[in-house]
Scaffold this active site. Structure first.
Site, PDB file in Angstrom:
ATOM      1  N   PRO A   9     -52.321 -21.246  33.215  1.00 15.79           N
ATOM      2  CA  PRO A   9     -53.567 -20.955  32.511  1.00 15.79           C
ATOM      3  C   PRO A   9     -54.820 -21.187  33.343  1.00 15.79           C
ATOM      4  O   PRO A   9     -54.921 -22.155  34.080  1.00 15.79           O
ATOM      5  CB  PRO A   9     -53.529 -21.889  31.294  1.00 15.79           C
ATOM      6  CG  PRO A   9     -52.513 -22.912  31.589  1.00 15.79           C
ATOM      7  CD  PRO A   9     -51.547 -22.306  32.557  1.00 15.79           C
ATOM      8  N   ASN A  10     -55.722 -20.244  33.196  1.00 13.03           N
ATOM      9  CA  ASN A  10     -57.053 -20.256  33.795  1.00 13.03           C
ATOM     10  C   ASN A  10     -57.072 -20.022  35.297  1.00 13.03           C
ATOM     11  O   ASN A  10     -58.143 -19.899  35.883  1.00 13.03           O
ATOM     12  CB  ASN A  10     -57.807 -21.550  33.444  1.00 13.03           C
ATOM     13  CG  ASN A  10     -57.960 -21.708  31.961  1.00 13.03           C
ATOM     14  OD1 ASN A  10     -58.399 -20.789  31.282  1.00 13.03           O
ATOM     15  ND2 ASN A  10     -57.577 -22.858  31.435  1.00 13.03           N
ATOM     16  N   ARG A  17     -64.093 -19.764  38.466  1.00 12.50           N
ATOM     17  CA  ARG A  17     -64.020 -21.029  37.729  1.00 12.50           C
ATOM     18  C   ARG A  17     -64.261 -22.215  38.654  1.00 12.50           C
ATOM     19  O   ARG A  17     -63.551 -22.403  39.638  1.00 12.50           O
ATOM     20  CB  ARG A  17     -62.617 -21.139  37.108  1.00 12.50           C
ATOM     21  CG  ARG A  17     -62.341 -22.455  36.448  1.00 12.50           C
ATOM     22  CD  ARG A  17     -60.873 -22.550  36.036  1.00 12.50           C
ATOM     23  NE  ARG A  17     -60.599 -23.843  35.469  1.00 12.50           N
ATOM     24  CZ  ARG A  17     -59.438 -24.466  35.568  1.00 12.50           C
ATOM     25  NH1 ARG A  17     -58.439 -23.899  36.194  1.00 12.50           N
ATOM     26  NH2 ARG A  17     -59.279 -25.637  35.026  1.00 12.50           N
ATOM     27  N   TYR A  22     -62.213 -25.470  42.933  1.00 12.70           N
ATOM     28  CA  TYR A  22     -61.138 -24.513  43.208  1.00 12.70           C
ATOM     29  C   TYR A  22     -61.464 -23.501  44.306  1.00 12.70           C
ATOM     30  O   TYR A  22     -60.617 -22.678  44.647  1.00 12.70           O
ATOM     31  CB  TYR A  22     -60.770 -23.774  41.924  1.00 12.70           C
ATOM     32  CG  TYR A  22     -60.270 -24.697  40.846  1.00 12.70           C
ATOM     33  CD1 TYR A  22     -59.009 -25.287  40.938  1.00 12.70           C
ATOM     34  CD2 TYR A  22     -61.049 -25.010  39.746  1.00 12.70           C
ATOM     35  CE1 TYR A  22     -58.549 -26.152  39.961  1.00 12.70           C
ATOM     36  CE2 TYR A  22     -60.599 -25.869  38.758  1.00 12.70           C
ATOM     37  CZ  TYR A  22     -59.348 -26.433  38.875  1.00 12.70           C
ATOM     38  OH  TYR A  22     -58.898 -27.293  37.913  1.00 12.70           O
ATOM     39  N   ASN A  71     -47.864 -23.458  40.109  1.00 12.46           N
ATOM     40  CA  ASN A  71     -49.090 -24.141  39.726  1.00 12.46           C
ATOM     41  C   ASN A  71     -49.237 -23.888  38.233  1.00 12.46           C
ATOM     42  O   ASN A  71     -49.721 -22.837  37.821  1.00 12.46           O
ATOM     43  CB  ASN A  71     -50.297 -23.614  40.502  1.00 12.46           C
ATOM     44  CG  ASN A  71     -51.561 -24.385  40.197  1.00 12.46           C
ATOM     45  OD1 ASN A  71     -51.644 -25.068  39.184  1.00 12.46           O
ATOM     46  ND2 ASN A  71     -52.548 -24.267  41.060  1.00 12.46           N
ATOM     47  N   ALA A  74     -53.069 -26.697  33.562  1.00  7.23           N
ATOM     48  CA  ALA A  74     -53.102 -27.787  32.585  1.00  7.23           C
ATOM     49  C   ALA A  74     -51.752 -28.053  31.933  1.00  7.23           C
ATOM     50  O   ALA A  74     -51.508 -29.167  31.453  1.00  7.23           O
ATOM     51  CB  ALA A  74     -54.147 -27.486  31.517  1.00  7.23           C
ATOM     52  N   GLU A  95     -44.024 -27.968  42.846  1.00  7.15           N
ATOM     53  CA  GLU A  95     -45.257 -28.048  42.051  1.00  7.15           C
ATOM     54  C   GLU A  95     -46.454 -28.052  42.995  1.00  7.15           C
ATOM     55  O   GLU A  95     -46.460 -28.783  43.987  1.00  7.15           O
ATOM     56  CB  GLU A  95     -45.230 -29.336  41.227  1.00  7.15           C
ATOM     57  CG  GLU A  95     -46.451 -29.588  40.389  1.00  7.15           C
ATOM     58  CD  GLU A  95     -46.382 -30.921  39.652  1.00  7.15           C
ATOM     59  OE1 GLU A  95     -47.464 -31.433  39.313  1.00  7.15           O
ATOM     60  OE2 GLU A  95     -45.276 -31.454  39.415  1.00  7.15           O
ATOM     61  N   HIS A  97     -50.880 -27.902  43.338  1.00  6.59           N
ATOM     62  CA  HIS A  97     -52.230 -28.007  42.779  1.00  6.59           C
ATOM     63  C   HIS A  97     -53.220 -27.739  43.892  1.00  6.59           C
ATOM     64  O   HIS A  97     -53.056 -28.238  45.012  1.00  6.59           O
ATOM     65  CB  HIS A  97     -52.479 -29.386  42.177  1.00  6.59           C
ATOM     66  CG  HIS A  97     -51.514 -29.715  41.092  1.00  6.59           C
ATOM     67  ND1 HIS A  97     -51.619 -29.191  39.830  1.00  6.59           N
ATOM     68  CD2 HIS A  97     -50.402 -30.481  41.113  1.00  6.59           C
ATOM     69  CE1 HIS A  97     -50.604 -29.630  39.105  1.00  6.59           C
ATOM     70  NE2 HIS A  97     -49.848 -30.399  39.853  1.00  6.59           N
ATOM     71  N   ARG A 104     -59.255 -36.825  40.264  1.00  7.38           N
ATOM     72  CA  ARG A 104     -59.944 -36.207  39.135  1.00  7.38           C
ATOM     73  C   ARG A 104     -59.747 -37.046  37.870  1.00  7.38           C
ATOM     74  O   ARG A 104     -59.399 -38.223  37.940  1.00  7.38           O
ATOM     75  CB  ARG A 104     -59.453 -34.776  38.975  1.00  7.38           C
ATOM     76  CG  ARG A 104     -59.804 -33.944  40.241  1.00  7.38           C
ATOM     77  CD  ARG A 104     -59.460 -32.516  40.130  1.00  7.38           C
ATOM     78  NE  ARG A 104     -60.197 -31.901  39.020  1.00  7.38           N
ATOM     79  CZ  ARG A 104     -59.843 -30.749  38.472  1.00  7.38           C
ATOM     80  NH1 ARG A 104     -58.794 -30.076  38.902  1.00  7.38           N
ATOM     81  NH2 ARG A 104     -60.547 -30.238  37.488  1.00  7.38           N
TER      82      ARG A 104
END
Length: 139
Positions: A9-10, A17, A22, A71, A74, A95, A97, A104
């Site tokens: 998502p996103n 964004r 990012y 990735n 969320a 995984e 990121h 964060r």
């Protein structure tokens, strides 16, 4: 080798964004450089904002592909369903990121996916995807 690169998502909004976190590039603009770097690999790309669609795609490729670079956005911090799916696959999942999630918000410090994955790469921007591919090559 056949590798699926999956964004959750996103992540379709990369380049727009929160560029301070990012970056300014979309994933679609980065993908050709990965394909150029790994010409003998089949790199498939899939993005969805929907958890069930991500699970369906993982189940579709997870028994025939050589690996997945994931990735999950969320969903990393919320999805037991993705965790269970990853555990059921034959191929390894790395995984990824873009940001260093450990610098964060506190809720980003825990991943439900990490225990089911071969490894985790975070904090190297879009280059995190290349590092994950390298990890899968060396599996």
């Amino acid at each position: 080798m056949k590798i699926l690169i999956m964004n959750g998502p996103n992540l379709n909004l990369l380049g727009v964004r929160e560029p301070g976190i990012y970056g300014n590039s979309s994933f679609e603009s980065y993908l050709p450089s990965l394909r150029e770097r790994y010409p003998d690999m089949e790199l498939e790309y899939f993005q969805s904002n929907v958890e069930g669609e991500m699970i369906n795609k993982l189940q579709e490729v997870g028994f025939t592909y050589d690996g997945v670079v994931l990735n999950a956005g969320a969903y990393t911090h919320t999805s037991i369903a993705l965790h269970d799916c990853i555990r059921s696959l034959r191929c390894p999942v790395v995984e990824v990121h873009i940001s260093n999630v450990h610098t964060r918000e506190d809720f980003r410090h825990h991943s439900y996916l990490s225990p089911a994955c071969k490894g985790v790469i975070c904090g190297f921007g879009l280059d995190s995807y290349r590092l994950a591919i390298e990890a899968l090559i060396c599996k």
